[in-house]
Design an enzyme around this catalytic site. Structure first.
Site, PDB file in Angstrom:
ATOM      1  N   GLU A 124     -36.073   8.211   8.202  1.00  0.00           N
ATOM      2  CA  GLU A 124     -35.972   9.414   7.243  1.00  0.00           C
ATOM      3  C   GLU A 124     -35.185   9.179   6.248  1.00  0.00           C
ATOM      4  OE1 GLU A 124     -34.951  12.720   9.856  1.00  0.00           O
ATOM      5  OE2 GLU A 124     -33.821  13.397   8.209  1.00  0.00           O
ATOM      6  N   GLU A 128     -31.003  16.927   0.377  1.00  0.00           N
ATOM      7  CA  GLU A 128     -30.407  18.218   0.931  1.00  0.00           C
ATOM      8  C   GLU A 128     -29.609  18.997  -0.025  1.00  0.00           C
ATOM      9  OE1 GLU A 128     -29.761  17.427   5.553  1.00  0.00           O
ATOM     10  OE2 GLU A 128     -28.778  16.191   4.332  1.00  0.00           O
TER      11      GLU A 128
END
Ligand SMILES: *[C@@H]1O[C@H](CO)[C@@H](O)[C@H](O)[C@H]1NC(C)=O
Ligand SMILES: *[C@@H]1O[C@H](CO)[C@@H](O)[C@H](O)[C@H]1NC(C)=O
Length: 271
Positions: A124, A128
């Site tokens: 991943e 964010e």
């Protein structure tokens, strides 16, 4: 400092969001544990999506949670009430490449605006933006779903990401990952620096774009703290806008197959 939003959710899931959580962490088949069908690749080397152009813009994007609509500001991801976490993902995988979005992050307290590349074995790469802090954004990564150490995240300064659109990009190659803001590299992760490559994201990944409430009162205390406090849904709706996404697939192919259970990029066969 944190788990990925997706992994974090699975750890803190409550009944209300269990279904969504399953959707976001869903790997129908983990190639490190079993033999899986091949991943559909992006055959064209590039794909440019402009989300202001109506619902047809979503042709290569499927909505995995909530509703996402085309508006004059781009794709609108809106949290109106508890449990909302609208998310889209690409209907294709890329195997190393460049992904760039023009995004205005959501406002409010505890709302997380995200761009995530995620593979079937839970490699991943993340952007964010935590709405509570309107002068920064975070980068993060995970290899093979390994969450045992929480020192992978960095915080990057960016001016008012909830008021103006910025360009956020990930340039992902077998030797390094670069995170860029407005075309400027703000972080570089070398292969060897991710546990000698073991934790380096290196398998075919889908692109996921969405928002969720890290400050939901039902979340774990640590998650709410990371999100900068509890989300008050009465202050909403909280909207993230994504004007466009540019994708370059460095290994265009019809499909990608894991030829063994190592999760190493050299084990991936592109067809
Ligand atoms: C997970 O990563 C940590 C370092 O971040 C490492 O010490 C540990 O061995 C890794 N676990 C596995 C199963 O690879
Ligand atoms: C974000 O919230 C602040 C504080 O409530 C407000 O002043 C600002 O106009 C909001 N920005 C947007 C783009 O909605």
């Amino acid at each position: 400092m944190t788990l990925s939003p997706f992994l974090k959710w699975s750890a803190t899931a409550v009944a209300l969001v269990a279904q969504l959580c399953a959707a976001q962490t869903y790997t129908s088949c983990n190639p490190l544990k079993e033999t899986c069908p091949a991943d559909a690749g992006l055959v064209k080397p590039t794909l440019h999506t402009v989300f202001t152009s109506g619902q047809s813009a979503f042709k290569h994007w499927k909505t995995t949670s909530g509703t996402v609509r085309s508006t004059s500001l781009g794709a609108e991801f809106s949290i109106k009430k508890q449990g909302d976490a609208p998310t889209i993902e690409s209907d294709f995988y890329i195997f190393f490449g460049y992904v760039e979005i023009k995004m205005r992050a959501a406002n409010g307290t505890g709302i997380i605006s995200t761009l995530v590349l995620e593979s079937d074995d839970l490699d991943e790469i993340d952007w964010e933006q935590v709405s509570t802090f309107d002068n920064q954004i975070q980068t993060n990564y995970f290899g093979k779903g390994n969450t045992t150490s929480y020192d992978r995240a960095t915080t990057v300064a960016v001016s008012t990401p909830e008021e103006i659109f910025h360009t956020y990009a990930i340039n992902w190659t077998p030797s390094q990952i670069e995170w860029l803001v407005d075309r400027r590299v703000v972080r570089t992760l070398n292969y060897a620096d991710a546990l000698d490559g073991e934790n380096f994201p290196q398998t075919p990944s889908r692109i996921k774009i969405g928002i969720w409430a890290g400050g939901d009162p039902n979340n774990a205390e640590g998650t709410i703290e990371w999100a900068g406090g509890e989300t008050n849904y009465d202050d909403g709706p909280f909207n993230m806008y994504v004007k466009s996404v540019k994708v370059i697939n460095y290994n265009p192919a019809k499909s990608y197959t894991y030829t063994d259970k190592t999760g190493s990029y050299s084990s991936i066969m592109a067809t």
